[in-house]
Scaffold this motif. Structure first.
Motif, PDB file in Angstrom:
ATOM      1  N   PHE A 138      10.301  -4.969   6.167  1.00  0.00           N
ATOM      2  CA  PHE A 138       9.502  -5.750   5.215  1.00  0.00           C
ATOM      3  C   PHE A 138       8.530  -6.685   5.943  1.00  0.00           C
ATOM      4  O   PHE A 138       7.394  -6.867   5.514  1.00  0.00           O
ATOM      5  N   TYR A 141       5.625  -4.735   7.178  1.00  0.00           N
ATOM      6  CA  TYR A 141       4.713  -4.385   6.094  1.00  0.00           C
ATOM      7  C   TYR A 141       3.894  -5.598   5.640  1.00  0.00           C
ATOM      8  O   TYR A 141       2.662  -5.517   5.530  1.00  0.00           O
ATOM      9  N   ALA A 142       4.582  -6.720   5.392  1.00  0.00           N
ATOM     10  CA  ALA A 142       3.910  -7.874   4.785  1.00  0.00           C
ATOM     11  C   ALA A 142       3.366  -8.865   5.795  1.00  0.00           C
ATOM     12  O   ALA A 142       2.580  -9.742   5.432  1.00  0.00           O
ATOM     13  N   TRP A 156       3.794  -5.232  -5.615  1.00  0.00           N
ATOM     14  CA  TRP A 156       4.177  -5.416  -4.214  1.00  0.00           C
ATOM     15  C   TRP A 156       5.143  -4.308  -3.790  1.00  0.00           C
ATOM     16  O   TRP A 156       5.009  -3.708  -2.720  1.00  0.00           O
ATOM     17  N   TYR A 160       4.615  -1.246  -1.089  1.00  0.00           N
ATOM     18  CA  TYR A 160       5.543  -1.086   0.038  1.00  0.00           C
ATOM     19  C   TYR A 160       6.071   0.349   0.077  1.00  0.00           C
ATOM     20  O   TYR A 160       6.167   0.963   1.149  1.00  0.00           O
ATOM     21  N   GLU A 161       6.395   0.895  -1.083  1.00  0.00           N
ATOM     22  CA  GLU A 161       6.886   2.269  -1.172  1.00  0.00           C
ATOM     23  C   GLU A 161       5.844   3.249  -0.628  1.00  0.00           C
ATOM     24  O   GLU A 161       6.174   4.161   0.151  1.00  0.00           O
ATOM     25  N   TRP A 163       3.424   2.562   1.485  1.00  0.00           N
ATOM     26  CA  TRP A 163       3.313   2.292   2.925  1.00  0.00           C
ATOM     27  C   TRP A 163       4.431   2.992   3.689  1.00  0.00           C
ATOM     28  O   TRP A 163       4.196   3.571   4.754  1.00  0.00           O
TER      29      TRP A 163
END
Length: 404
Positions: A138, A141-142, A156, A160-161, A163
């Protein structure tokens, strides 16, 4: 007023198998508070004067150790509060939410790390490691998880999924990461760190981020191919031995096999506490399982020695044990995979295949699903183990006669 902390056999509640739950009891200021220890026991196996399992109790040493660890944790907490001059009640000692609310804020990263620490304190180092992997994913990603929970919304999660898909990761891996995040959300709501309105998983369904697991069970014909395979090296012999033992011992998993000691065998039965659920398991020892034990009896001496040559007295700390188990499991599964390919099995062979095959063989033999379910993965694993706990040993013995 001083407080007393004990673990008692709670006779006010009797389970269907005649056992009573073991409960932590805290008495303070004239009030009593109980909390389950996650273990049940027959009254004939409990010394009510000493408040501890008696000599006839299966897994007596393991249960005593679990009791001692829990009492030590509570006494340590009480001492800390007294030193700091903090007030506490019987209820607050048994409720983790009080300390959590004092230290946590509306910050995803902070709560995620708290959850990891909590798992480590509970001795669940393997799961803590899995959550750390998810946390790092996480963050990658963020950029940072030092964000309020309200920032993690449906949009969000979908980004993420996407990505994760671009990283080439499997659907089930993505689902696992998001379920870990959902667990942190649930904890934050339970501890009143955030409001339920911040919860995005009402709209975003984690269930869609999963796929059917690969087939993990085999027919009796293929199982016999594995059981009759003659290992040529020590690791091959160990791998086949563990597979055989798991198949003939109600699908016991690798971690529990590695932790078994000769003291876990009593009266022709295998008695142990599951590392995952802390449930007490009692199953009859099949002759094939006895043969496996005998194979390693010369290398292991003493009632407190491990049955299998996986752990030893060199592995003292939890970290050492976890690292050793992870290393050996990887070798064993790698070896089983090679053996499976060599004898032409239709699926990838692992120790977990023995667990699934055990359940499937009994199911196909007409054994009631109330004793053993067709699948032993994820949620059904806990259900199946609960059923095994609640039935008479004679029924289990009759069911296990179908394994040959």
């Amino acid at each position: 007023m001083s407080e007393t902390v004990k673990v008692v056999c709670y006779k006010s509640k009797t389970l269907s198998d005649g056992k009573h739950p073991l409960m932590v009891r805290i008495c303070k200021d004239g009030k009593k508070k109980y909390q389950s220890l996650g273990i049940s026991i027959l009254p004939s196996h409990w010394d009510f004067k000493k408040n501890e399992p008696n000599d006839s109790c299966p897994n007596r040493d393991e249960i005593r150790l679990l009791i001692q660890q829990r009492l030590f944790e509570l006494q340590k907490t009480i001492l800390s509060k007294k030193i700091e001059g903090k007030e506490f009640t019987a209820s607050s000692l048994l409720s983790p939410s009080q300390s959590a609310k004092a230290h946590l804020h509306n910050n995803v990263g902070e709560c995620f790390n708290y959850y990891v620490r909590f798992l480590k304190e509970q001795g669940r180092l393997r799961y803590a490691g899995m959550y750390e992997v998810s946390y790092n994913s996480f963050v990658k990603y963020a950029g940072s998880l030092d964000i309020p929970f309200s920032d993690v919304n449906v949009v969000w999660l979908k980004k993420y999924e996407i990505w994760m898909h671009k990283q080439g990761l499997a659907v089930n891996t993505i689902g696992t990461r998001i379920r870990h995040l959902r667990a942190v959300f649930n904890m934050a709501i339970e501890y009143h760190v955030i409001d339920k309105e911040c919860y995005p998983f009402q709209s975003y369904k984690v269930s869609k981020v999963s796929q059917s697991p690969p087939k993990r069970s085999m027919t009796k014909v293929d199982i016999q191919k594995v059981l009759s395979y003659k290992g040529k090296t020590d690791i091959e012999i160990l791998a086949i031995s563990l597979f055989t033992f798991s198949y003939y011992c109600a699908g016991i998993n690798f971690i529990d096999m590695a932790m078994l000691k000769h003291s876990n065998i009593t009266g022709g039965k295998l008695c142990y506490l599951r590392a995952k659920t802390k449930k007490q398991i009692v199953i009859p020892l099949h002759p094939m399982a006895i043969n496996v034990i005998a194979r390693y009896s010369d290398a292991t001496v003493g009632n407190n020695s491990f049955i299998f040559p996986i752990l030893s007295h060199f592995h003292q700390t939890e970290v050492q044990k976890v690292n050793r188990l992870h290393k050996v499991l990887a070798k064993v599964n790698g070896t089983l995979k090679e053996i499976g390919e060599r004898i032409g099995l239709p699926i990838k062979l692992t120790t977990y295949v023995a667990r699934h095959s055990y359940a499937t063989v009994l199911k196909r033999a007409g054994v009631s699903t109330a004793i053993i379910s067709e699948s032993l993965g994820h949620s059904s694993e806990k259900i199946t183990q609960t059923y095994l706990d609640s039935f008479e040993n004679s029924q289990i013995e009759d069911a296990m006669s179908h394994l040959d």
